[in-house]
Design a protein around this motif. Sequence first.
Motif, mmCIF file in Angstrom:
data_model
loop_
_atom_site.group_PDB
_atom_site.id
_atom_site.type_symbol
_atom_site.label_atom_id
_atom_site.label_comp_id
_atom_site.label_asym_id
_atom_site.label_seq_id
_atom_site.Cartn_x
_atom_site.Cartn_y
_atom_site.Cartn_z
ATOM 1 N N VAL A 110 0.839 -1.197 0.000
ATOM 2 C CA VAL A 110 0.000 0.000 0.000
ATOM 3 C C VAL A 110 0.876 1.251 0.000
ATOM 4 O O VAL A 110 0.563 2.236 -0.670
ATOM 5 C CB VAL A 110 -0.997 -0.019 1.182
ATOM 6 C CG1 VAL A 110 -1.767 1.290 1.273
ATOM 7 C CG2 VAL A 110 -1.974 -1.194 1.027
ATOM 8 N N SER A 111 1.992 1.219 0.692
ATOM 9 C CA SER A 111 2.939 2.348 0.651
ATOM 10 C C SER A 111 3.467 2.555 -0.765
ATOM 11 O O SER A 111 3.581 3.701 -1.224
ATOM 12 C CB SER A 111 4.108 2.107 1.605
ATOM 13 O OG SER A 111 3.664 2.112 2.927
ATOM 14 N N ASN A 112 3.779 1.470 -1.449
ATOM 15 C CA ASN A 112 4.238 1.575 -2.845
ATOM 16 C C ASN A 112 3.140 2.164 -3.735
ATOM 17 O O ASN A 112 3.414 2.990 -4.612
ATOM 18 C CB ASN A 112 4.668 0.212 -3.372
ATOM 19 C CG ASN A 112 5.942 -0.276 -2.723
ATOM 20 O OD1 ASN A 112 6.693 0.487 -2.122
ATOM 21 N ND2 ASN A 112 6.190 -1.577 -2.818
ATOM 22 N N GLY A 113 1.901 1.745 -3.509
ATOM 23 C CA GLY A 113 0.782 2.297 -4.270
ATOM 24 C C GLY A 113 0.588 3.776 -3.999
ATOM 25 O O GLY A 113 0.324 4.570 -4.899
ATOM 26 N N ARG A 114 0.728 4.144 -2.756
ATOM 27 C CA ARG A 114 0.613 5.546 -2.354
ATOM 28 C C ARG A 114 1.683 6.396 -3.035
ATOM 29 O O ARG A 114 1.408 7.483 -3.556
ATOM 30 C CB ARG A 114 0.754 5.608 -0.841
ATOM 31 C CG ARG A 114 0.243 6.823 -0.204
ATOM 32 C CD ARG A 114 0.130 6.565 1.272
ATOM 33 N NE ARG A 114 0.972 7.512 1.971
ATOM 34 C CZ ARG A 114 1.105 7.550 3.263
ATOM 35 N NH1 ARG A 114 0.508 6.665 4.019
ATOM 36 N NH2 ARG A 114 1.852 8.452 3.830
ATOM 37 N N ALA A 115 2.913 5.886 -3.056
ATOM 38 C CA ALA A 115 4.010 6.607 -3.717
ATOM 39 C C ALA A 115 3.762 6.708 -5.221
ATOM 40 O O ALA A 115 4.005 7.764 -5.827
ATOM 41 C CB ALA A 115 5.338 5.894 -3.442
ATOM 42 N N ALA A 116 3.267 5.622 -5.819
ATOM 43 C CA ALA A 116 2.983 5.641 -7.261
ATOM 44 C C ALA A 116 1.908 6.678 -7.588
ATOM 45 O O ALA A 116 2.001 7.383 -8.594
ATOM 46 C CB ALA A 116 2.558 4.254 -7.735
ATOM 47 N N MET A 117 0.892 6.779 -6.736
ATOM 48 C CA MET A 117 -0.152 7.777 -6.972
ATOM 49 C C MET A 117 0.414 9.193 -6.861
ATOM 50 O O MET A 117 0.062 10.071 -7.652
ATOM 51 C CB MET A 117 -1.307 7.587 -5.986
ATOM 52 C CG MET A 117 -2.166 6.399 -6.306
ATOM 53 S SD MET A 117 -3.548 6.198 -5.160
ATOM 54 C CE MET A 117 -4.580 7.586 -5.617
ATOM 55 N N ALA A 118 1.288 9.429 -5.909
ATOM 56 C CA ALA A 118 1.880 10.755 -5.736
ATOM 57 C C ALA A 118 2.732 11.154 -6.936
ATOM 58 O O ALA A 118 2.881 12.341 -7.232
ATOM 59 C CB ALA A 118 2.713 10.792 -4.464
ATOM 60 N N LYS A 119 3.279 10.166 -7.640
ATOM 61 C CA LYS A 119 4.150 10.431 -8.792
ATOM 62 C C LYS A 119 3.392 10.504 -10.108
ATOM 63 O O LYS A 119 3.987 10.796 -11.151
ATOM 64 C CB LYS A 119 5.214 9.343 -8.895
ATOM 65 C CG LYS A 119 6.158 9.313 -7.706
ATOM 66 C CD LYS A 119 7.080 8.114 -7.789
ATOM 67 C CE LYS A 119 7.878 7.952 -6.509
ATOM 68 N NZ LYS A 119 8.660 6.712 -6.508
ATOM 69 N N GLN A 120 2.080 10.264 -10.104
ATOM 70 C CA GLN A 120 1.301 10.306 -11.340
ATOM 71 C C GLN A 120 1.357 11.691 -11.969
ATOM 72 O O GLN A 120 1.430 12.708 -11.272
ATOM 73 C CB GLN A 120 -0.160 9.949 -11.069
ATOM 74 C CG GLN A 120 -0.395 8.478 -10.854
ATOM 75 C CD GLN A 120 -0.333 7.717 -12.148
ATOM 76 O OE1 GLN A 120 -1.167 7.878 -13.014
ATOM 77 N NE2 GLN A 120 0.674 6.880 -12.288
ATOM 78 N N LYS A 121 1.298 11.709 -13.287
ATOM 79 C CA LYS A 121 1.330 12.972 -14.022
ATOM 80 C C LYS A 121 0.163 13.028 -14.983
ATOM 81 O O LYS A 121 -0.385 12.017 -15.400
ATOM 82 C CB LYS A 121 2.642 13.106 -14.777
ATOM 83 C CG LYS A 121 3.823 13.148 -13.830
ATOM 84 C CD LYS A 121 5.039 13.699 -14.480
ATOM 85 C CE LYS A 121 6.098 13.822 -13.403
ATOM 86 N NZ LYS A 121 7.196 14.612 -13.785
ATOM 87 N N SER A 122 -0.199 14.242 -15.351
ATOM 88 C CA SER A 122 -1.276 14.445 -16.313
ATOM 89 C C SER A 122 -0.772 14.118 -17.715
ATOM 90 O O SER A 122 0.422 13.858 -17.919
ATOM 91 C CB SER A 122 -1.768 15.888 -16.244
ATOM 92 O OG SER A 122 -0.742 16.753 -16.687
#
Length: 178
Positions: free
Chosen positions: A75-87
Amino acid sequence: SYARAIAVSRQLMINDDLGAIQDMLSSYGSTVALFEEITFYSSALNAKLADGQTVFHASHNNLAGAGAAIDVTTVSNGRAAMAKQKSLDDNPLLSNSPSIILTGPDTITAAEMLVASITPATAQTVNIFSGRLTPIDTAQIAGNPWYLFPNPEAGSNYRWGYLEGYEAPRVRIENPFG
């Protein structure tokens, strides 16, 4: 738009002393709700985007390895991936931290355990996800997949709507000609 037609003969209407037609029509609320849930999840999780890939795909940087169990690390990895998402124009997204963990029936207990409120005895046993994620489950997710979604109030990629003036299913009775 979706519609279902049910043919009821004049003879059936006349002979319906027990109110079976009314009972049948009034029981459609749960049927419509299930139809909407199936339709939403099949589109939200499996639809193809303009690039020809499904919503959750490795090329979108929003898909973890298969079979990742629900735990603090994944879940921490998922959270980090979401924070790094770009438009699409390569700008960082605002307010893209997860607030919902969506699971199927097979993994809802693991999600509830992850976010359970506990009083830690030491700093190492603090539950960092307590109060941060809301577990939601649906029978439309089979097996072990799970998804993280941002707070819907901060804006969402998903919208479910109705035609203006028709915010709920409607029943229309047409009398036969003649």
